[in-house]
Motif scaffolding. Structure first.
Motif, PDB file in Angstrom:
ATOM      1  N   ARG A   1      -8.206  17.863 -22.220  1.00 47.43           N
ATOM      2  CA  ARG A   1      -6.776  17.605 -22.030  1.00 47.43           C
ATOM      3  C   ARG A   1      -5.930  18.838 -22.316  1.00 47.43           C
ATOM      4  O   ARG A   1      -5.036  19.196 -21.540  1.00 47.43           O
ATOM      5  CB  ARG A   1      -6.337  16.446 -22.935  1.00 47.43           C
TER       6      ARG A   1
ATOM      7  N   LEU B   1      -4.329  12.274 -12.565  1.00 53.70           N
ATOM      8  CA  LEU B   1      -4.186  13.412 -13.471  1.00 53.70           C
ATOM      9  C   LEU B   1      -5.172  14.517 -13.111  1.00 53.70           C
ATOM     10  O   LEU B   1      -4.839  15.707 -13.150  1.00 53.70           O
ATOM     11  CB  LEU B   1      -4.384  12.948 -14.919  1.00 53.70           C
TER      12      LEU B   1
ATOM     13  N   LEU C   1       2.524  12.477 -20.723  1.00 56.77           N
ATOM     14  CA  LEU C   1       1.229  11.811 -20.602  1.00 56.77           C
ATOM     15  C   LEU C   1       0.101  12.673 -21.156  1.00 56.77           C
ATOM     16  O   LEU C   1      -0.851  12.163 -21.760  1.00 56.77           O
ATOM     17  CB  LEU C   1       0.946  11.482 -19.134  1.00 56.77           C
TER      18      LEU C   1
ATOM     19  N   ARG D   1      -3.365   7.164 -20.759  1.00 61.39           N
ATOM     20  CA  ARG D   1      -3.866   8.039 -19.699  1.00 61.39           C
ATOM     21  C   ARG D   1      -4.981   7.393 -18.889  1.00 61.39           C
ATOM     22  O   ARG D   1      -5.203   7.743 -17.728  1.00 61.39           O
ATOM     23  CB  ARG D   1      -4.393   9.365 -20.307  1.00 61.39           C
TER      24      ARG D   1
END
Length: 635
Positions: A562, A606, A589, A599
């Motif tokens: 992430r 994403l 997010l 998420r």
């Protein structure tokens, strides 16, 4: 693999730059052999060059042949369905040029360059699985099987708004678009010719989408199933005779089961393998099938069980993310989502033999991929209203209205074209699956693994596609084509468990309760329903002691990476992507302060957003911003 660049009416002073850029791009693929570099010139009209896999590894393939008429070359993997010539030998392709459109099956582009007079003839497989990209500047054309090569040659920096919108909403770049303005994709099922005395290229269609609408719909018979099985076995048998032992995936699904049945019935030598985390349904059931039939089967991420790939691919991807992610982006021009990164896990830098692997993508052409969402919709008005609404979501404000509008408009244009061609409204989702999802999304997979293997997709051949559209939509829903193929070849394969049960026949009618439920479901965007369905499948499969159905834990990748994903994306502050993506929502997010559960339903979008940003970042770090703009007006 044969990486090529082909130009028409390009100023001769650009030829050194084109050749240089081809070499530069070839270095992204360590398996390509620079000693195979060649080029061919026809006066000031044509320039062509390519680099392909080493001869020692690609034999018996012969990618290029010259004769008194010019040069012929190809990329992809195809079979001559008539059995009269070797389709993997360029010289034989040249000799049989007049019959190629009729007899070739597979994924391919075949090019013949003539020099007296100057002429280019280009032939693309029936639905366009082998992607051919082009960049046009007036009368000048650049064509290649690498979008990135054209992007760098033309210095095309601008994001294509429709291409990017399709990527973040549908998970693939659809239509004829790429991520860059002006770089497009050729349609499949036709030949394209450039002549010196013509104002532009001429097109001749040999496999029209509209022809599928004209096939009479009737229930599949035992004889029809047997004929289709024979046709597909013949194609696979030709591959086995020419290339030796084939690779075949073995999963808990229908598509790999049909391919295994074809190989077993045809007595075609094959190595079977299953990939996935240890307890997933594919690994559990694949092992059961291999043991029950005494197959040469293994559990690994690649058929050859490359060193360094452990027993848990999810963890292996995380451990190798830094190298895998950038290599994946550069080799696939940003057109394949990072969610597919495991497809190159364990890929070696060199191979001694270019394998041939069967690929089951396209099988759902005959299995009504979207039926659970749109079964019961019978009118064009309903379908035109429901499909774009259900398929396209803003993910709680993550995507802008512009992204949604561009994608929904694209879907409506596609559906209206199909209606004009004669397709019934209830068949539009299946046509969309074939000519959008398979042609553009599924085509990424053979490209991802092209440096080390050639993939053959039996479900993307004309015999299978025509058979799929010869049965009524309800029969596709019931997966009758797959069931019939297994029954006519190795029926005992149907006795072993599947990851999901066979669908009912006929499909459930649209009862009042079901209609009410559908209206409620329509309020929930399709991508979120998809992730919820995966969660439900994990719970159910655990209760049944089968193991989760998902091959890999994408959420584990997202959470582990992430921080890096966010850093790369925020390094593109001026990107026009932020007109399509709400940056503050994206930052929130992806923040460490946001819980993973928020998420999770958005993991696919994403990753798609991150893919576009990674692609832009790779372009900048590779120093392509100072390239000469070949699309500028001639001096």
């Amino acid at each position: 693999m044969n990486l090529f660049i082909l130009t028409w009416q390009m100023p001769t002073e650009y030829r050194p730059r084109v050749l240089s850029e081809l070499i530069r791009t070839a270095k992204l693929y360590p398996q390509l052999d620079l000693d195979t570099l060649w080029h061919y010139e026809v006066s000031d009209a044509i320039f062509v060059a390519s680099v392909h896999s080493a001869v020692s590894a690609s034999t018996p393939r012969s990618y290029v042949a010259t004769d008194k008429d010019g040069v012929t070359f190809y990329d992809g993997l195809m079979v001559d369905s008539s059995g009269c010539f070797n389709a993997h030998v360029a010289r034989e392709l040249s000799i049989n040029r007049d019959r190629l459109a009729e007899s070739l099956e597979g994924r391919f582009v075949v090019v013949h360059v003539g020099d007296s007079p100057p002429r280019i003839d280009l032939l693309i497989d029936p639905i366009g699985i082998e992607q051919v990209y082009y960049l046009q500047d007036g009368m000048t054309w650049f064509l290649s099987n690498s979008a990135g090569l054209l992007e760098r040659l033309g210095n095309k920096k601008d994001l294509d708004p429709l291409g990017a919108s399709l990527f973040v909403t549908l998970d693939w770049v659809g239509g004829d678009r790429t991520l860059r303005r002006d770089i497009r994709v050729m349609e499949g099922g036709r030949s394209v010719t450039w002549r010196q005395d013509a104002q532009g290229p001429s097109y001749k269609t040999y496999f029209a989408r509209s022809s599928l609408a004209r096939i009479p719909r009737r229930e599949i018979t035992h004889d029809a199933s047997r004929r289709l099985a024979d046709d597909l076995i013949q194609l696979c048998s030709s591959l086995g005779q020419n290339f030796g032992k084939l690779n075949c995936p073995l999963t808990s699904g229908r598509d790999s089961r049909v391919m295994a049945a074809l190989l077993m019935q045809g007595d075609i030598r094959a190595k079977y393998w299953t990939t996935g985390d240890p307890n997933c349904a594919d690994v559990v059931i694949g092992a059961q099938i291999g043991q029950a039939f005494g197959l040469d089967h293994q559990v690994s991420n690649t058929p050859n069980d490359q060193p360094g790939v452990g027993s848990n691919p999810t963890e292996e991807v995380i451990a190798c993310w830094d190298d895998l992610s950038w290599r994946f982006i550069r080799q696939n021009d940003g057109l394949a989502s990072l969610s597919l990164i495991a497809n190159i896990l364990g890929m070696p830098s060199k191979v001694d033999r270019l394998d041939v692997t069967l690929c089951g993508l396209g099988g759902e052409i005959a299995r009504a991929y979207y039926a659970d969402l749109f079964n019961g919709v019978r009118s064009a008005k309903q379908m035109l209203a429901l499909f774009p609404t259900i398929m396209v979501s803003d993910y709680g404000g993550l995507l802008s209205g512009e992204a949604l509008s561009l994608t929904r408009s694209h879907l409506r244009v596609f559906f209206n074209e199909c209606l004009d061609e004669g397709f019934a409204p209830e068949e539009l989702p299946d046509v969309f699956y074939t000519y959008e999802r398979v042609r553009r999304w599924a085509s990424n997979y053979p490209r991802e693994t092209a440096p080390i293997e050639d993939q053959f997709m039996p479900f993307c051949t004309r015999p299978f596609i025509e058979a799929a559209f010869s049965i009524p939509p309800l029969s596709r829903y019931a997966e009758s084509l797959h069931y019939g193929l297994i029954q006519q070849t190795v029926p005992t394969l149907n006795d072993l468990p599947f990851g999901k049960p066979w669908r009912s026949q006929p499909a459930p009618p649209p009862s009042l309760r079901r209609i009410a439920k559908q209206r409620i479901v329509e309020k929930v965007p399709y991508p979120i329903r998809r992730m919820l369905a995966i969660t439900r499948a994990k719970v159910r499969s655990t209760q049944n002691n089968v193991g989760p159905t998902a091959l890999f834990d994408l959420t584990a990748w997202l959470e582990a990476e992430r921080g890096q994903l966010l850093t790369v994306c925020l390094s593109q502050p001026s990107s026009s992507l932020w007109k399509l993506v709400n940056r503050p929502v994206f930052e929130r997010l992806m923040s460490a302060n946001t819980g993973p559960e928020e998420r999770y339903p958005l993991v696919m979008v994403l990753f798609a957003i991150a893919t576009i940003c990674y692609n832009d970042s790779a372009r900048e770090s590779d120093g392509f911003n100072d390239e000469i703009d070949l699309a500028r007006e001639r001096a």
